[in-house]
Structures are given as C-alpha cells and as structure tokens.
Design an enzyme around this catalytic site. Structure first.
Site, mmCIF file in Angstrom:
data_model
loop_
_atom_site.group_PDB
_atom_site.id
_atom_site.type_symbol
_atom_site.label_atom_id
_atom_site.label_comp_id
_atom_site.label_asym_id
_atom_site.label_seq_id
_atom_site.Cartn_x
_atom_site.Cartn_y
_atom_site.Cartn_z
ATOM 1 N N LYS A 22 31.546 23.365 -11.360
ATOM 2 C CA LYS A 22 30.528 22.320 -11.525
ATOM 3 C C LYS A 22 30.667 21.247 -10.452
ATOM 4 C CE LYS A 22 31.218 18.927 -14.661
ATOM 5 N NZ LYS A 22 31.087 17.592 -14.027
ATOM 6 N N ASN A 23 31.898 20.781 -10.225
ATOM 7 C CA ASN A 23 32.091 19.656 -9.304
ATOM 8 C C ASN A 23 31.931 20.036 -7.837
ATOM 9 O OD1 ASN A 23 32.452 18.039 -11.480
ATOM 10 N ND2 ASN A 23 34.640 17.673 -11.166
ATOM 11 N N ARG A 100 26.419 10.826 -13.642
ATOM 12 C CA ARG A 100 26.869 9.944 -12.578
ATOM 13 C C ARG A 100 26.790 10.595 -11.200
ATOM 14 N NH1 ARG A 100 30.416 5.779 -11.138
ATOM 15 N NH2 ARG A 100 31.631 6.554 -9.398
ATOM 16 N N CYS A 124 30.652 4.340 -18.109
ATOM 17 C CA CYS A 124 30.631 5.636 -18.761
ATOM 18 C C CYS A 124 31.843 5.721 -19.661
ATOM 19 C CB CYS A 124 30.607 6.770 -17.758
ATOM 20 S SG CYS A 124 32.196 7.150 -17.103
ATOM 21 N N ARG A 129 34.056 2.969 -13.568
ATOM 22 C CA ARG A 129 33.580 3.839 -12.487
ATOM 23 C C ARG A 129 32.538 3.190 -11.574
ATOM 24 N NH1 ARG A 129 32.923 9.894 -14.817
ATOM 25 N NH2 ARG A 129 33.624 10.552 -12.792
ATOM 26 N N ASP A 313 41.185 15.578 -14.541
ATOM 27 C CA ASP A 313 40.284 16.399 -15.362
ATOM 28 C C ASP A 313 41.032 17.431 -16.212
ATOM 29 O OD1 ASP A 313 38.115 14.998 -14.486
ATOM 30 O OD2 ASP A 313 37.344 16.556 -13.151
ATOM 31 N N ILE A 335 44.139 7.667 -12.613
ATOM 32 C CA ILE A 335 42.843 7.705 -11.918
ATOM 33 C C ILE A 335 41.781 6.890 -12.674
ATOM 34 C CG2 ILE A 335 41.056 9.190 -10.897
ATOM 35 C CD1 ILE A 335 43.772 9.735 -9.645
ATOM 36 N N ARG A 405 27.820 20.569 -20.738
ATOM 37 C CA ARG A 405 27.719 20.019 -19.377
ATOM 38 C C ARG A 405 28.695 20.690 -18.429
ATOM 39 N NH1 ARG A 405 29.178 14.302 -18.872
ATOM 40 N NH2 ARG A 405 28.876 14.975 -16.745
#
Ligand code: UD1
Length: 429
Positions: A22-23, A100, A124, A129, A313, A335, A405
């Site tokens: 996805k990223n 985002r 979020c 962020r 993540d 992070i 998602r």
C-alpha cells in the site's frame, strides 16, 4: 457495519501470497500525474486507500482504468493512470481528510502545473502528523507557500536547490523527490528517508525518464528534466503485511511460507527483532518460510526507527505477540506520539501492559482470552486480529474499515491457512 469474528487457538500453516505494498502503491499512483503519457502499475493491492486515491486523481482530471480480470487471492490489479490533461489543481478536504497520503499529489501537481492547492490533512488517530517538512522543502526548491482557509497553496516555477530534512520523513521525501524530477535545475535531498517504498518510487521515476542518483541512500540527487514519459511498473511486496503474517505464524505455533520477492531485504528491521524473539526464517525459491524456533516467544527490547530499523507500522503487531512472551518485553515508539491505542484493547483480552510515556512494558501471560474489541487505526486493528488468532475463545474485531484500508483479503488469506475467521454483520457501534 461489519466485524471480523475469530475463533482462536488454531495453528496456521500454508503458503500466503503477500500483496503489493500500500505505502509504495500510493506514491506511485501520484507519480502518474507527472506524465501526459500514462503510467501503468501492476501488482497494486485491492484496498480502500487505492480507491480513495484513484477518486482524487480522477477529480484532478486523470482517467483511471483497471484490469481486474480473474484476480485471485495472490494477484494484484493493474491500473493505468492517464493524466494527459490536468483539469484541477485542488485536492479537496473531503478526500484528503479520509487519507493523509493525498498530500502526495502536491509535489506532482506543483511540478507540472506550477500550482497545487491541497487541504491540510489535520490530526489523525496516531498523532498530530504535521506537514511542515513537506512545505519547507518545497520552499527550498523555489515554491511559494501560502496557508489559507485550511488549504495549502503552493505555486511557482521549481528551480531545484538543497533540501535538508531535520527529521526523516517518508512522505516529505517522496513528495519532494517527485517534484524535483521536473524542476528547472538540480535538487539535493539530504537526510532523505531510505524506506524501500522510496526506492520503489525512485526506480519507477527513473523508468519514466527521471535522473536520480543515490537511490536507497539518505542523500538523493535529482537533475530535473523537461518531461517524463510513459512506463509500466510493478509494485513491491508489502513488508508490513508480510511482517504481520510472520507474527501470526509465531503466535499460533504454526509455519507460514510468505510468498514475495526480496522479503529478507525489505523486512530487515522486522526480521532482526523477530529473530531475537525466537522466530526462524528459511528462504525458499518463492519467499520466506517462518516459524517459531523456540518453545516460547522470547522477551525483547524493541525501539521503532526509520528504515532499516524496526518499523513503527509493526509496533502494534509486535506488542500483540509479546503479550505471550516468556518474561517481559519493552517496546519504545519514537516515530509517532499516541500510537499505543491498541494497549487498552489488548488488556481487555487479558494482556498485562503498562505504558510509561513512549515506552510500553509487556509482561507475558499464559493465554489471551477472546473478547469484543475495536481499534482506531490500521495497524492497531491488525494487532487485535493477531491476538484473536491466538486467544482462547471468540474475538469480535469491530470497526474493520481500518483493516480494509491496508490488508487485502485478510479473511480469505488467513482462512486459507487454517484460521477460523469470518466477516459478519456487526451491531452498530
Ligand atoms: C509514512 C507511512 C506510514 C508510516 C510512516 C513512518 C505512507 C502512506 N505512510 O507516513 O504508514 O507509519 O511513514 O514510517 O507511506 N513529520 C513532521 N512534519 C512533516 C512530516 C512528518 O513532523 O511534515 C513527523 C511525523 O509526525 C512523524 C515523523 O515525522 O512523527 C515521520 O512521519 P513520516 O515519515 O512523514 O510519515 P508519513 O509519510 O506520514
């Protein structure tokens, strides 16, 4: 609304195809705005975020075509983004607030049209962020930035320049990298993020005719070109999906073969920690075979870091696994602030976790217990699914739109490896 229902305690075994990342897919789709010629992307995952971004690209004037014929559990979709004419340079609030990553249209629009108007993404679930790093970097390469009515207006002819990021940012590196490709000069990006998804984006841009050196390092040099051309590109495998299923194998005492290219490299920070926890990996000709090599999961001390460190993540999924460890573990999140929202839900399943600032201490317990749970972000939701797979009894995971998602065909994939898992209608929550 639907929920995921899991009857826990089943050993997972089998081969699991890892989807396109996805990223990586999201910035690659935005790169389609940089050329009039059309960009065809293969191995895109079937996910809600891909659809959301496609609707934004359509709103900007791109034509999106899908080739979804006969896709099965292991095959991604092919999508062509044809941005011959950009008819709008505005990314509206309604779409940006949903996702985002929509901010990544800013660089391509600005570079190609000399203007981009993008809604500020706002807060979020996993923290504040901000996008200050993106905006300062655009100014460094010649843009003028104005903030008005909740929107960023970036304009001007990009000249290139030197960008030094004070903090490593994946999205800001991607945004500036895309814009710099069409600048009227050269750009140096220092302290760039080195995540494999950035390498994937850079490789695609090079295939489109961009001139980039230093790919895979923290110093990228981009020589602007007047235009980019059409190409076809295949999206890298999702290292976070792969890491999540590696955890599933260990938590259920099972053995899974994760199918995908380059997994040992792209999962490096994750594998390092999982190895300390007692997991063993064997490379196969199709991917990576994973199982727990010790009798119990071993306690670890993990700190989230930019690549090649342990990824934020994977933090929630690792924490789910550590609820079953021998002794205690400490996980520190560096992070994002506010990324421990899975903790109270895991505790409802019997976990023993104490949070102190940015660190969580997890004391291993014998067995998690099934419960009704819900999460407020994607990876936290996955941690609850993983806990449910290992728990005694039934777990209902609510608010599954987060999972849609980011995890393609979650129920089918886990079901095919022996999990008892289904989607069912939920009472409204
Ligand atoms: C991307 C990933 C996300 C992952 C994150 C960190 C995508 C679509 N999302 O998010 O899954 O968790 O990288 O690996 O690829 N920051 C600022 N100012 C900025 C930008 C970022 O202060 O302008 C801060 C953030 O608040 C955060 C840190 O920098 O604390 C890193 O964020 P960043 O790498 O930018 O994350 P994203 O690109 O949003």
């Amino acid at each position: 609304m639907e929920k995921i229902v899991i009857e826990g305690g089943r050993r997972l075994e089998g081969a699991l195809p890892i989807s396109g990342a996805k990223n990586a897919a999201l910035p690659l789709m935005c790169a389609g705005l940089l050329t009039k010629g059309g960009l065809t992307l293969h191995n895109l995952p079937h996910l809600a975020d891909i659809k959301t971004l496609a609707s934004l690209l359509t709103e900007l004037g791109s034509k999106i075509s899908y080739d979804e014929e006969g896709w099965d559990i292991g095959s991604g979709q092919t999508v062509t983004i044809a941005a011959q004419n950009i008819t709008s340079t505005t990314a509206p609030y309604d779409i940006v607030r949903k996702m985002r990553a929509s901010i990544l249209v800013l660089g391509p629009l600005l570079a190609r049209e000399g203007e981009a108007i993008v809604s500020l993404p706002g807060g979020c679930a996993i923290g504040n962020r901000p996008i200050d790093l993106h905006l300062k970097a655009f100014e460094d390469i010649g843009a003028t930035i104005e903030l008005k009515d909740g929107y960023v207006r970036a304009s001007g002819k990009l000249t290139g320049g030197t960008v030094h990021f004070a903090t490593v940012s994946v999205g800001a590196t991607e945004n500036i990298l895309m814009a710099a490709c069409l600048a009227d000069g050269s750009t140096i990006i220092e302290n760039a993020a080195k995540e494999p998804e950035i390498t994937d984006l850079a490789n695609c841009l090079v295939a489109m005719g961009a001139k980039i050196s230093g790919i895979g390092t923290s110093r990228l040099e981009v020589t602007g070109v007047s235009e980019l051309h059409t190409t076809e590109y295949s999206v890298m495998p999702d290292r976070i999906e792969a890491g999540s299923y590696a955890v599933a194998a260990a938590m259920t005492g099972g053995e899974l073969e994760l199918l995908g290219n380059d997994l040992p490299f792209v999962m490096t920070g994750t594998l390092e920690i999982l190895k300390q926890a007692g997991l063993v990996f064997n490379e196969t000709d199709r991917g990576l075979l994973i199982r727990l090599g010790s009798e119990k999961i071993k306690g670890i001390n993990a700190v989230t870091q930019p690549f090649p460190g342990f990824p934020t993540d994977m933090q929630a999924q690792l924490m789910a696994m550590m609820t079953m460890c021998d002794g205690a573990s400490v996980i520190t999140e560096t992070i994002f602030e506010n990324r421990f929202m899975h903790v109270p839900e895991l505790c409802r399943m019997g976990a023993d976790i104490t949070v102190n600032g940015s660190s969580a201490t997890i004391r291993g317990i014998g067995k998690l217990l099934g419960a009704q749970v819900m999460a407020t972000d994607l990876r936290a939701s996955m941690s609850l699914v993983l806990a449910g797979l290992a728990a005694d009894g039934v777990t209902d995971v609510n608010r599954i739109y987060h999972l849609d998602r980011g995890y393609e065909r979650l129920v089918q994939k886990l079901g095919s490896c022996g999990a008892k898992i289904s989607r069912e209608q939920a009472d409204s929550i």
